[in-house]
Design a protein around this motif. Structure first.
Motif, PDB file in Angstrom:
ATOM      1  N   GLY A 108      30.269 -20.767 -26.258  1.00  0.00           N
ATOM      2  CA  GLY A 108      30.586 -19.377 -26.583  1.00  0.00           C
ATOM      3  C   GLY A 108      30.614 -18.440 -25.391  1.00  0.00           C
ATOM      4  O   GLY A 108      30.747 -17.219 -25.565  1.00  0.00           O
ATOM      5  N   ILE A 109      30.495 -18.965 -24.181  1.00  0.00           N
ATOM      6  CA  ILE A 109      30.521 -18.130 -22.973  1.00  0.00           C
ATOM      7  C   ILE A 109      31.963 -18.015 -22.491  1.00  0.00           C
ATOM      8  O   ILE A 109      32.683 -19.011 -22.393  1.00  0.00           O
ATOM      9  CB  ILE A 109      29.629 -18.742 -21.870  1.00  0.00           C
ATOM     10  CG1 ILE A 109      28.171 -18.798 -22.353  1.00  0.00           C
ATOM     11  CG2 ILE A 109      29.741 -17.960 -20.558  1.00  0.00           C
ATOM     12  CD1 ILE A 109      27.276 -19.677 -21.490  1.00  0.00           C
ATOM     13  N   LYS A 110      32.385 -16.800 -22.177  1.00  0.00           N
ATOM     14  CA  LYS A 110      33.728 -16.596 -21.638  1.00  0.00           C
ATOM     15  C   LYS A 110      33.804 -17.176 -20.223  1.00  0.00           C
ATOM     16  O   LYS A 110      32.872 -17.017 -19.428  1.00  0.00           O
ATOM     17  CB  LYS A 110      34.072 -15.109 -21.611  1.00  0.00           C
ATOM     18  CG  LYS A 110      34.222 -14.503 -23.006  1.00  0.00           C
ATOM     19  CD  LYS A 110      34.477 -13.013 -22.945  1.00  0.00           C
ATOM     20  CE  LYS A 110      34.625 -12.430 -24.353  1.00  0.00           C
ATOM     21  NZ  LYS A 110      34.832 -10.968 -24.336  1.00  0.00           N
ATOM     22  N   THR A 111      34.934 -17.842 -19.934  1.00  0.00           N
ATOM     23  CA  THR A 111      35.051 -18.529 -18.646  1.00  0.00           C
ATOM     24  C   THR A 111      36.367 -18.176 -17.943  1.00  0.00           C
ATOM     25  O   THR A 111      37.407 -18.011 -18.572  1.00  0.00           O
ATOM     26  CB  THR A 111      35.000 -20.057 -18.822  1.00  0.00           C
ATOM     27  OG1 THR A 111      36.081 -20.470 -19.668  1.00  0.00           O
ATOM     28  CG2 THR A 111      33.672 -20.503 -19.427  1.00  0.00           C
ATOM     29  N   VAL A 112      36.260 -18.113 -16.609  1.00  0.00           N
ATOM     30  CA  VAL A 112      37.414 -17.841 -15.745  1.00  0.00           C
ATOM     31  C   VAL A 112      37.428 -18.907 -14.658  1.00  0.00           C
ATOM     32  O   VAL A 112      36.369 -19.288 -14.143  1.00  0.00           O
ATOM     33  CB  VAL A 112      37.307 -16.441 -15.090  1.00  0.00           C
ATOM     34  CG1 VAL A 112      38.477 -16.201 -14.131  1.00  0.00           C
ATOM     35  CG2 VAL A 112      37.242 -15.351 -16.143  1.00  0.00           C
ATOM     36  N   HIS A 113      38.626 -19.375 -14.303  1.00  0.00           N
ATOM     37  CA  HIS A 113      38.753 -20.229 -13.122  1.00  0.00           C
ATOM     38  C   HIS A 113      39.635 -19.513 -12.113  1.00  0.00           C
ATOM     39  O   HIS A 113      40.751 -19.095 -12.437  1.00  0.00           O
ATOM     40  CB  HIS A 113      39.347 -21.598 -13.471  1.00  0.00           C
ATOM     41  CG  HIS A 113      39.228 -22.578 -12.345  1.00  0.00           C
ATOM     42  ND1 HIS A 113      38.111 -23.362 -12.156  1.00  0.00           N
ATOM     43  CD2 HIS A 113      40.063 -22.875 -11.319  1.00  0.00           C
ATOM     44  CE1 HIS A 113      38.276 -24.102 -11.070  1.00  0.00           C
ATOM     45  NE2 HIS A 113      39.458 -23.819 -10.536  1.00  0.00           N
ATOM     46  N   TYR A 114      39.121 -19.368 -10.892  1.00  0.00           N
ATOM     47  CA  TYR A 114      39.801 -18.627  -9.829  1.00  0.00           C
ATOM     48  C   TYR A 114      40.267 -19.629  -8.775  1.00  0.00           C
ATOM     49  O   TYR A 114      39.446 -20.326  -8.192  1.00  0.00           O
ATOM     50  CB  TYR A 114      38.815 -17.608  -9.241  1.00  0.00           C
ATOM     51  CG  TYR A 114      39.382 -16.575  -8.293  1.00  0.00           C
ATOM     52  CD1 TYR A 114      40.741 -16.463  -8.036  1.00  0.00           C
ATOM     53  CD2 TYR A 114      38.527 -15.678  -7.649  1.00  0.00           C
ATOM     54  CE1 TYR A 114      41.230 -15.507  -7.179  1.00  0.00           C
ATOM     55  CE2 TYR A 114      39.010 -14.714  -6.788  1.00  0.00           C
ATOM     56  CZ  TYR A 114      40.366 -14.627  -6.557  1.00  0.00           C
ATOM     57  OH  TYR A 114      40.844 -13.670  -5.697  1.00  0.00           O
ATOM     58  N   VAL A 115      41.555 -19.697  -8.542  1.00  0.00           N
ATOM     59  CA  VAL A 115      42.269 -20.623  -7.636  1.00  0.00           C
ATOM     60  C   VAL A 115      42.692 -21.856  -8.440  1.00  0.00           C
ATOM     61  O   VAL A 115      41.864 -22.711  -8.795  1.00  0.00           O
ATOM     62  CB  VAL A 115      41.456 -21.071  -6.403  1.00  0.00           C
ATOM     63  CG1 VAL A 115      42.347 -21.955  -5.504  1.00  0.00           C
ATOM     64  CG2 VAL A 115      40.930 -19.877  -5.609  1.00  0.00           C
ATOM     65  N   SER A 116      43.959 -21.939  -8.699  1.00  0.00           N
ATOM     66  CA  SER A 116      44.481 -23.036  -9.517  1.00  0.00           C
ATOM     67  C   SER A 116      44.396 -24.370  -8.791  1.00  0.00           C
ATOM     68  O   SER A 116      44.733 -24.463  -7.615  1.00  0.00           O
ATOM     69  CB  SER A 116      45.943 -22.764  -9.864  1.00  0.00           C
ATOM     70  OG  SER A 116      46.523 -23.894 -10.472  1.00  0.00           O
ATOM     71  N   PRO A 117      43.951 -25.425  -9.496  1.00  0.00           N
ATOM     72  CA  PRO A 117      44.158 -26.776  -8.941  1.00  0.00           C
ATOM     73  C   PRO A 117      45.661 -27.042  -8.831  1.00  0.00           C
ATOM     74  O   PRO A 117      46.461 -26.341  -9.459  1.00  0.00           O
ATOM     75  CB  PRO A 117      43.515 -27.694  -9.991  1.00  0.00           C
ATOM     76  CG  PRO A 117      42.736 -26.797 -10.894  1.00  0.00           C
ATOM     77  CD  PRO A 117      43.355 -25.453 -10.829  1.00  0.00           C
ATOM     78  N   SER A 118      46.038 -28.056  -8.074  1.00  0.00           N
ATOM     79  CA  SER A 118      47.466 -28.324  -7.835  1.00  0.00           C
ATOM     80  C   SER A 118      48.089 -29.115  -8.984  1.00  0.00           C
ATOM     81  O   SER A 118      48.807 -30.105  -8.766  1.00  0.00           O
ATOM     82  CB  SER A 118      47.638 -29.077  -6.514  1.00  0.00           C
ATOM     83  OG  SER A 118      47.120 -28.325  -5.450  1.00  0.00           O
ATOM     84  N   VAL A 119      47.844 -28.654 -10.220  1.00  0.00           N
ATOM     85  CA  VAL A 119      48.389 -29.371 -11.383  1.00  0.00           C
ATOM     86  C   VAL A 119      49.909 -29.312 -11.418  1.00  0.00           C
ATOM     87  O   VAL A 119      50.553 -30.177 -12.000  1.00  0.00           O
ATOM     88  CB  VAL A 119      47.830 -28.805 -12.711  1.00  0.00           C
ATOM     89  CG1 VAL A 119      46.409 -29.244 -12.940  1.00  0.00           C
ATOM     90  CG2 VAL A 119      47.949 -27.296 -12.759  1.00  0.00           C
ATOM     91  N   TRP A 120      50.484 -28.278 -10.801  1.00  0.00           N
ATOM     92  CA  TRP A 120      51.941 -28.140 -10.767  1.00  0.00           C
ATOM     93  C   TRP A 120      52.569 -29.179  -9.830  1.00  0.00           C
ATOM     94  O   TRP A 120      53.778 -29.373  -9.838  1.00  0.00           O
ATOM     95  CB  TRP A 120      52.317 -26.730 -10.294  1.00  0.00           C
ATOM     96  CG  TRP A 120      51.409 -26.220  -9.225  1.00  0.00           C
ATOM     97  CD1 TRP A 120      50.276 -25.476  -9.400  1.00  0.00           C
ATOM     98  CD2 TRP A 120      51.511 -26.457  -7.809  1.00  0.00           C
ATOM     99  NE1 TRP A 120      49.676 -25.225  -8.187  1.00  0.00           N
ATOM    100  CE2 TRP A 120      50.410 -25.820  -7.192  1.00  0.00           C
ATOM    101  CE3 TRP A 120      52.423 -27.143  -7.007  1.00  0.00           C
ATOM    102  CZ2 TRP A 120      50.208 -25.838  -5.814  1.00  0.00           C
ATOM    103  CZ3 TRP A 120      52.218 -27.174  -5.638  1.00  0.00           C
ATOM    104  CH2 TRP A 120      51.132 -26.526  -5.054  1.00  0.00           C
ATOM    105  N   ALA A 121      51.756 -29.831  -8.996  1.00  0.00           N
ATOM    106  CA  ALA A 121      52.278 -30.800  -8.027  1.00  0.00           C
ATOM    107  C   ALA A 121      51.967 -32.235  -8.423  1.00  0.00           C
ATOM    108  O   ALA A 121      52.786 -33.131  -8.220  1.00  0.00           O
ATOM    109  CB  ALA A 121      51.717 -30.522  -6.634  1.00  0.00           C
ATOM    110  N   TRP A 122      50.765 -32.470  -8.966  1.00  0.00           N
ATOM    111  CA  TRP A 122      50.421 -33.838  -9.353  1.00  0.00           C
ATOM    112  C   TRP A 122      49.265 -33.798 -10.351  1.00  0.00           C
ATOM    113  O   TRP A 122      48.592 -32.791 -10.502  1.00  0.00           O
ATOM    114  CB  TRP A 122      50.075 -34.693  -8.132  1.00  0.00           C
ATOM    115  CG  TRP A 122      48.785 -34.342  -7.430  1.00  0.00           C
ATOM    116  CD1 TRP A 122      48.434 -33.137  -6.900  1.00  0.00           C
ATOM    117  CD2 TRP A 122      47.702 -35.226  -7.172  1.00  0.00           C
ATOM    118  NE1 TRP A 122      47.182 -33.208  -6.337  1.00  0.00           N
ATOM    119  CE2 TRP A 122      46.713 -34.480  -6.482  1.00  0.00           C
ATOM    120  CE3 TRP A 122      47.459 -36.572  -7.444  1.00  0.00           C
ATOM    121  CZ2 TRP A 122      45.504 -35.034  -6.074  1.00  0.00           C
ATOM    122  CZ3 TRP A 122      46.255 -37.127  -7.038  1.00  0.00           C
ATOM    123  CH2 TRP A 122      45.301 -36.358  -6.358  1.00  0.00           C
TER     124      TRP A 122
END
Length: 379
Positions: A108-122
Protein backbone atom coordinates in the motif's frame (compact mmCIF):
# COMPACT_ATOMS: atom_id res chain seq x y z
CA UNK A 1 5.99 13.68 6.17
CA UNK A 2 8.39 10.73 5.75
CA UNK A 3 9.99 10.16 2.37
CA UNK A 4 11.96 6.94 1.83
CA UNK A 5 14.68 6.83 -0.83
CA UNK A 6 17.27 4.30 -2.00
CA UNK A 7 20.12 5.32 -4.30
CA UNK A 8 22.76 2.78 -5.26
CA UNK A 9 25.66 4.72 -6.76
CA UNK A 10 27.30 8.13 -7.16
CA UNK A 11 25.12 9.28 -10.07
CA UNK A 12 22.01 8.42 -8.05
CA UNK A 13 23.39 10.30 -5.05
CA UNK A 14 23.68 13.43 -7.21
CA UNK A 15 20.12 13.07 -8.50
CA UNK A 16 18.82 12.34 -5.02
CA UNK A 17 20.51 15.36 -3.45
CA UNK A 18 18.97 17.76 -5.97
CA UNK A 19 15.57 16.11 -5.62
CA UNK A 20 15.66 16.30 -1.80
CA UNK A 21 16.63 19.97 -1.95
CA UNK A 22 13.63 20.68 -4.19
CA UNK A 23 11.27 18.56 -2.03
CA UNK A 24 12.33 20.44 1.11
CA UNK A 25 10.89 23.62 -0.43
CA UNK A 26 7.51 21.91 -0.52
CA UNK A 27 7.85 19.92 2.71
CA UNK A 28 10.27 21.84 4.96
CA UNK A 29 9.70 19.48 7.90
CA UNK A 30 9.89 16.22 5.93
CA UNK A 31 12.14 13.42 7.16
CA UNK A 32 14.19 11.65 4.46
CA UNK A 33 15.46 8.15 5.17
CA UNK A 34 16.80 5.06 3.40
CA UNK A 35 20.13 4.61 1.63
CA UNK A 36 22.07 7.49 0.09
CA UNK A 37 25.55 8.88 -0.30
CA UNK A 38 27.32 11.89 1.12
CA UNK A 39 25.46 14.42 -1.06
CA UNK A 40 22.03 13.17 0.01
CA UNK A 41 23.15 13.03 3.63
CA UNK A 42 24.36 16.62 3.35
CA UNK A 43 20.74 17.49 2.51
CA UNK A 44 19.67 15.92 5.81
CA UNK A 45 18.86 12.36 4.75
CA UNK A 46 19.31 9.55 7.27
CA UNK A 47 21.11 6.66 5.55
CA UNK A 48 20.67 3.29 7.24
CA UNK A 49 23.44 1.57 5.25
CA UNK A 50 26.53 3.02 3.49
CA UNK A 51 25.56 3.53 -0.15
CA UNK A 52 28.85 1.93 -1.25
CA UNK A 53 27.50 -1.47 -0.12
CA UNK A 54 24.98 -1.30 -2.99
CA UNK A 55 27.41 -0.02 -5.64
CA UNK A 56 28.38 -3.42 -7.02
CA UNK A 57 29.10 -4.06 -10.70
CA UNK A 58 29.77 -7.31 -12.52
CA UNK A 59 28.28 -10.78 -12.08
CA UNK A 60 31.11 -12.16 -9.90
CA UNK A 61 31.09 -9.10 -7.60
CA UNK A 62 27.30 -9.30 -7.20
CA UNK A 63 27.42 -13.02 -6.41
CA UNK A 64 30.07 -12.34 -3.77
CA UNK A 65 27.78 -9.88 -2.02
CA UNK A 66 24.42 -11.43 -2.87
CA UNK A 67 23.46 -12.53 0.65
CA UNK A 68 24.36 -9.13 2.09
CA UNK A 69 22.31 -7.31 -0.58
CA UNK A 70 19.31 -9.58 -0.07
CA UNK A 71 19.48 -9.03 3.69
CA UNK A 72 19.63 -5.24 3.26
CA UNK A 73 16.55 -5.36 1.03
CA UNK A 74 14.63 -7.65 3.42
CA UNK A 75 15.44 -5.33 6.32
CA UNK A 76 14.17 -2.30 4.41
CA UNK A 77 10.93 -4.08 3.45
CA UNK A 78 10.38 -5.16 7.07
CA UNK A 79 11.13 -1.68 8.42
CA UNK A 80 8.85 0.19 6.00
CA UNK A 81 6.01 -2.31 6.19
CA UNK A 82 6.02 -1.89 9.96
CA UNK A 83 6.19 1.91 9.74
CA UNK A 84 5.12 2.97 6.23
CA UNK A 85 6.58 6.16 4.73
CA UNK A 86 4.36 8.51 2.73
CA UNK A 87 6.19 7.53 -0.45
CA UNK A 88 9.18 5.49 -1.60
CA UNK A 89 11.55 6.63 -4.38
CA UNK A 90 14.07 4.23 -5.90
CA UNK A 91 16.82 6.00 -7.82
CA UNK A 92 18.31 3.85 -10.58
CA UNK A 93 19.80 0.51 -9.27
CA UNK A 94 16.88 -1.39 -10.89
CA UNK A 95 18.03 -4.89 -9.89
CA UNK A 96 17.82 -3.85 -6.24
CA UNK A 97 15.04 -1.25 -6.32
CA UNK A 98 12.36 -2.74 -8.57
CA UNK A 99 11.79 -5.75 -6.30
CA UNK A 100 11.84 -3.45 -3.27
CA UNK A 101 9.32 -1.15 -4.95
CA UNK A 102 7.03 -4.04 -5.85
CA UNK A 103 6.99 -5.39 -2.28
CA UNK A 104 6.31 -1.94 -0.82
CA UNK A 105 3.61 -1.14 -3.37
CA UNK A 106 1.87 -4.43 -2.56
CA UNK A 107 1.81 -3.19 1.05
CA UNK A 108 0.00 0.00 0.00
CA UNK A 109 3.00 2.36 -0.16
CA UNK A 110 3.18 4.69 -3.16
CA UNK A 111 6.33 4.07 -5.20
CA UNK A 112 8.39 6.02 -7.74
CA UNK A 113 11.33 4.86 -9.83
CA UNK A 114 13.72 7.60 -10.97
CA UNK A 115 15.92 6.82 -14.03
CA UNK A 116 14.50 4.25 -16.41
CA UNK A 117 16.25 0.91 -16.89
CA UNK A 118 17.16 0.31 -20.54
CA UNK A 119 14.00 -1.73 -21.19
CA UNK A 120 13.54 0.12 -24.49
CA UNK A 121 16.86 -1.39 -25.68
CA UNK A 122 16.90 -4.93 -24.28
CA UNK A 123 15.05 -7.27 -21.89
CA UNK A 124 11.84 -5.46 -22.80
CA UNK A 125 9.73 -7.92 -20.79
CA UNK A 126 10.98 -6.19 -17.63
CA UNK A 127 8.29 -3.62 -18.39
CA UNK A 128 5.69 -6.00 -16.91
CA UNK A 129 7.55 -6.08 -13.60
CA UNK A 130 7.89 -2.29 -13.70
CA UNK A 131 4.12 -1.98 -14.19
CA UNK A 132 3.58 -3.95 -10.97
CA UNK A 133 6.33 -2.14 -9.07
CA UNK A 134 5.72 1.58 -9.61
CA UNK A 135 3.00 4.18 -9.37
CA UNK A 136 5.22 6.52 -11.39
CA UNK A 137 8.31 6.23 -13.58
CA UNK A 138 10.44 9.38 -13.92
CA UNK A 139 12.68 9.43 -16.99
CA UNK A 140 15.68 11.52 -18.01
CA UNK A 141 14.94 11.35 -21.73
CA UNK A 142 11.79 11.89 -23.84
CA UNK A 143 12.14 8.70 -25.90
CA UNK A 144 11.99 6.71 -22.63
CA UNK A 145 8.76 8.44 -21.63
CA UNK A 146 7.19 7.54 -24.98
CA UNK A 147 8.03 3.88 -24.36
CA UNK A 148 6.18 3.87 -21.02
CA UNK A 149 3.22 5.74 -22.47
CA UNK A 150 2.92 2.99 -25.10
CA UNK A 151 2.77 0.45 -22.25
CA UNK A 152 0.24 2.49 -20.21
CA UNK A 153 2.61 3.02 -17.29
CA UNK A 154 2.34 6.43 -15.55
CA UNK A 155 5.44 8.38 -16.52
CA UNK A 156 6.97 11.83 -16.19
CA UNK A 157 9.86 13.08 -18.34
CA UNK A 158 11.78 15.36 -15.96
CA UNK A 159 14.85 16.17 -18.06
CA UNK A 160 18.53 15.66 -17.26
CA UNK A 161 20.48 17.47 -14.55
CA UNK A 162 23.52 17.74 -16.85
CA UNK A 163 21.42 19.72 -19.32
CA UNK A 164 20.51 22.07 -16.47
CA UNK A 165 24.09 22.56 -15.28
CA UNK A 166 25.96 22.83 -18.60
CA UNK A 167 25.56 26.22 -20.34
CA UNK A 168 24.37 26.38 -23.93
CA UNK A 169 27.77 27.70 -24.98
CA UNK A 170 31.09 26.79 -23.32
CA UNK A 171 34.22 28.78 -24.27
CA UNK A 172 37.21 26.75 -25.44
CA UNK A 173 40.05 29.11 -24.50
CA UNK A 174 39.78 28.94 -20.65
CA UNK A 175 39.73 25.12 -20.76
CA UNK A 176 42.84 25.00 -22.95
CA UNK A 177 44.66 27.53 -20.81
CA UNK A 178 43.79 25.55 -17.65
CA UNK A 179 45.18 22.36 -19.21
CA UNK A 180 48.28 24.04 -20.62
CA UNK A 181 47.37 23.27 -24.24
CA UNK A 182 48.50 25.25 -27.28
CA UNK A 183 45.67 27.66 -28.14
CA UNK A 184 46.47 27.64 -31.86
CA UNK A 185 46.63 23.89 -32.49
CA UNK A 186 43.59 21.59 -32.83
CA UNK A 187 42.84 19.30 -29.89
CA UNK A 188 41.46 15.76 -29.95
CA UNK A 189 40.18 14.34 -26.66
CA UNK A 190 40.45 10.55 -26.27
CA UNK A 191 38.18 8.88 -23.71
CA UNK A 192 38.58 5.08 -23.70
CA UNK A 193 36.30 4.58 -20.66
CA UNK A 194 36.40 4.58 -16.88
CA UNK A 195 36.77 0.84 -16.23
CA UNK A 196 39.84 -1.36 -16.46
CA UNK A 197 38.18 -3.63 -19.03
CA UNK A 198 37.17 -0.71 -21.26
CA UNK A 199 40.64 0.82 -21.25
CA UNK A 200 42.18 -2.61 -21.89
CA UNK A 201 40.04 -3.05 -25.02
CA UNK A 202 40.06 0.51 -26.31
CA UNK A 203 43.24 2.15 -24.99
CA UNK A 204 45.70 0.92 -27.60
CA UNK A 205 43.10 1.28 -30.35
CA UNK A 206 42.65 4.96 -29.45
CA UNK A 207 46.43 5.49 -29.40
CA UNK A 208 46.71 3.85 -32.83
CA UNK A 209 43.94 6.18 -34.01
CA UNK A 210 45.95 9.17 -32.78
CA UNK A 211 48.97 7.89 -34.70
CA UNK A 212 46.92 7.58 -37.92
CA UNK A 213 45.54 11.10 -37.48
CA UNK A 214 49.03 12.54 -37.04
CA UNK A 215 50.06 11.17 -40.44
CA UNK A 216 47.60 13.63 -42.01
CA UNK A 217 47.54 16.37 -39.36
CA UNK A 218 50.89 16.74 -37.62
CA UNK A 219 49.65 19.86 -35.80
CA UNK A 220 47.25 17.84 -33.64
CA UNK A 221 47.55 17.60 -29.86
CA UNK A 222 45.78 14.91 -27.82
CA UNK A 223 44.49 14.77 -24.27
CA UNK A 224 43.18 11.82 -22.25
CA UNK A 225 41.27 12.40 -19.00
CA UNK A 226 41.82 9.40 -16.69
CA UNK A 227 38.84 8.57 -14.48
CA UNK A 228 41.02 7.47 -11.53
CA UNK A 229 44.63 7.00 -10.45
CA UNK A 230 44.44 3.35 -11.53
CA UNK A 231 43.20 4.33 -15.00
CA UNK A 232 45.90 6.98 -15.28
CA UNK A 233 48.58 4.42 -14.45
CA UNK A 234 47.04 1.98 -16.94
CA UNK A 235 46.97 4.56 -19.76
CA UNK A 236 50.48 5.81 -19.02
CA UNK A 237 51.77 2.22 -19.13
CA UNK A 238 50.16 1.83 -22.57
CA UNK A 239 51.79 5.05 -23.75
CA UNK A 240 55.20 3.95 -22.47
CA UNK A 241 54.90 0.62 -24.29
CA UNK A 242 53.59 2.19 -27.50
CA UNK A 243 56.18 1.94 -30.31
CA UNK A 244 55.94 5.63 -31.23
CA UNK A 245 56.09 8.71 -29.01
CA UNK A 246 52.74 10.50 -29.28
CA UNK A 247 51.84 14.09 -28.25
CA UNK A 248 49.34 12.89 -25.66
CA UNK A 249 48.71 14.52 -22.28
CA UNK A 250 47.15 12.28 -19.63
CA UNK A 251 45.37 14.17 -16.85
CA UNK A 252 43.67 12.88 -13.72
CA UNK A 253 39.95 13.56 -13.80
CA UNK A 254 38.83 16.86 -15.36
CA UNK A 255 36.90 15.09 -18.11
CA UNK A 256 34.52 18.05 -18.47
CA UNK A 257 37.42 20.48 -18.94
CA UNK A 258 39.15 18.14 -21.40
CA UNK A 259 35.99 17.85 -23.49
CA UNK A 260 35.44 21.60 -23.37
CA UNK A 261 38.99 22.12 -24.68
CA UNK A 262 38.57 19.74 -27.61
CA UNK A 263 37.76 20.28 -31.27
CA UNK A 264 36.75 16.64 -31.62
CA UNK A 265 36.24 13.73 -29.19
CA UNK A 266 36.75 9.99 -29.55
CA UNK A 267 35.00 8.17 -26.74
CA UNK A 268 33.57 4.92 -25.47
CA UNK A 269 29.79 4.72 -25.45
CA UNK A 270 28.18 5.86 -22.21
CA UNK A 271 27.04 8.96 -20.33
CA UNK A 272 30.10 10.81 -21.60
CA UNK A 273 28.44 10.95 -25.04
CA UNK A 274 25.62 13.00 -23.50
CA UNK A 275 28.08 15.41 -21.88
CA UNK A 276 30.00 15.77 -25.15
CA UNK A 277 26.74 16.53 -26.94
CA UNK A 278 25.73 19.15 -24.35
CA UNK A 279 29.15 20.75 -24.86
CA UNK A 280 28.32 20.78 -28.63
CA UNK A 281 31.39 18.75 -29.57
CA UNK A 282 31.76 16.68 -32.76
CA UNK A 283 32.42 13.12 -31.67
CA UNK A 284 33.04 9.57 -32.81
CA UNK A 285 31.76 6.73 -30.60
CA UNK A 286 33.39 3.32 -30.33
CA UNK A 287 32.99 0.24 -28.19
CA UNK A 288 34.34 -3.29 -27.93
CA UNK A 289 33.10 -6.18 -25.82
CA UNK A 290 34.40 -9.67 -25.17
CA UNK A 291 33.43 -11.68 -28.29
CA UNK A 292 31.01 -13.99 -26.45
CA UNK A 293 29.32 -11.06 -24.65
CA UNK A 294 28.97 -9.21 -27.96
CA UNK A 295 27.33 -12.19 -29.67
CA UNK A 296 24.83 -12.56 -26.82
CA UNK A 297 23.96 -8.84 -26.64
CA UNK A 298 23.70 -8.59 -30.42
CA UNK A 299 20.74 -10.95 -30.25
CA UNK A 300 19.13 -9.23 -27.25
CA UNK A 301 19.47 -5.53 -28.11
CA UNK A 302 16.61 -4.14 -30.19
CA UNK A 303 17.89 -0.58 -30.77
CA UNK A 304 19.84 0.48 -33.87
CA UNK A 305 22.09 2.86 -31.92
CA UNK A 306 24.09 2.78 -28.70
CA UNK A 307 25.05 6.45 -28.18
CA UNK A 308 22.70 8.89 -26.50
CA UNK A 309 22.93 11.61 -29.19
CA UNK A 310 21.69 9.13 -31.80
CA UNK A 311 19.03 7.67 -29.51
CA UNK A 312 17.75 11.15 -28.68
CA UNK A 313 17.66 12.21 -32.33
CA UNK A 314 16.30 8.89 -33.60
CA UNK A 315 18.90 8.99 -36.37
CA UNK A 316 22.67 8.93 -36.78
CA UNK A 317 24.13 12.25 -35.67
CA UNK A 318 27.47 10.77 -34.63
CA UNK A 319 29.23 7.76 -36.16
CA UNK A 320 29.38 4.57 -34.11
CA UNK A 321 32.07 1.96 -34.66
CA UNK A 322 31.37 -1.21 -32.71
CA UNK A 323 33.38 -4.42 -32.36
CA UNK A 324 35.05 -5.39 -35.69
CA UNK A 325 34.25 -1.98 -37.24
CA UNK A 326 36.30 -0.30 -34.49
CA UNK A 327 39.59 -0.01 -36.37
CA UNK A 328 42.18 2.75 -36.14
CA UNK A 329 41.67 3.65 -39.81
CA UNK A 330 37.89 3.94 -39.46
CA UNK A 331 38.12 6.02 -36.31
CA UNK A 332 40.88 8.30 -37.62
CA UNK A 333 39.08 8.97 -40.91
CA UNK A 334 35.81 9.81 -39.12
CA UNK A 335 37.56 12.15 -36.67
CA UNK A 336 39.52 13.95 -39.39
CA UNK A 337 36.34 14.39 -41.42
CA UNK A 338 34.74 16.11 -38.45
CA UNK A 339 37.75 18.35 -37.96
CA UNK A 340 37.69 19.51 -41.56
CA UNK A 341 33.98 19.76 -42.54
CA UNK A 342 33.02 23.04 -40.85
CA UNK A 343 29.60 23.32 -42.55
CA UNK A 344 28.45 19.89 -41.38
CA UNK A 345 29.76 20.59 -37.89
CA UNK A 346 27.84 23.87 -37.75
CA UNK A 347 24.64 21.97 -38.56
CA UNK A 348 25.53 19.38 -35.90
CA UNK A 349 26.03 22.19 -33.38
CA UNK A 350 22.53 23.51 -34.12
CA UNK A 351 21.01 20.04 -33.67
CA UNK A 352 22.85 19.52 -30.38
CA UNK A 353 21.60 22.92 -29.25
CA UNK A 354 18.01 21.91 -30.02
CA UNK A 355 18.32 18.65 -28.05
CA UNK A 356 19.95 20.50 -25.15
CA UNK A 357 16.93 22.79 -24.92
CA UNK A 358 14.63 19.76 -24.91
CA UNK A 359 16.49 18.20 -21.99
CA UNK A 360 16.83 21.37 -19.91
CA UNK A 361 13.65 21.30 -17.87
CA UNK A 362 14.87 21.92 -14.32
CA UNK A 363 15.06 18.21 -13.47
CA UNK A 364 15.18 18.60 -9.68
CA UNK A 365 12.06 20.78 -9.58
CA UNK A 366 10.24 18.65 -12.16
CA UNK A 367 10.96 15.50 -10.15
CA UNK A 368 9.86 17.12 -6.89
CA UNK A 369 6.62 18.37 -8.47
CA UNK A 370 5.78 14.93 -9.84
CA UNK A 371 6.46 13.32 -6.45
CA UNK A 372 4.36 15.92 -4.61
CA UNK A 373 1.50 15.34 -7.05
CA UNK A 374 1.64 11.60 -6.40
CA UNK A 375 1.78 12.08 -2.62
CA UNK A 376 -1.35 14.23 -2.79
CA UNK A 377 -3.24 11.93 -5.16
CA UNK A 378 -5.60 9.09 -4.39
CA UNK A 379 -4.59 5.69 -5.69
Amino acid sequence: MRIAIVAGETSGDMLGAGMIKALKKRYPYAHFEGIGGSLMQAQGMESFVPMERLAVMGLIEVLGRLFELLKVRRDLIRRWRANPPDIFIGIDAPDFNLTLEQKLRESGIKTVHYVSPSVWAWREKRVFKIAKAVDLMMTLFPFEARFYQEHNIPVKFVGHHLADSIPFETPVKPAREHLGLDLDRPVACLMPGSRNSEVSRLGNLFLATAERMLLKRDDLQFIIPAASVDRRNQIEAMLSAYPRTLPVNVVLGQSHTCMAAADVILLASGTATLEAMLLKKPMVVSYKLAPVTYQILKRLVTQSYISLPNLLAGRELVPEFIQHEATADNLANALLERLEDSDAMHQLHETFQFIHRQLRRGADEEAASAIAELINSER
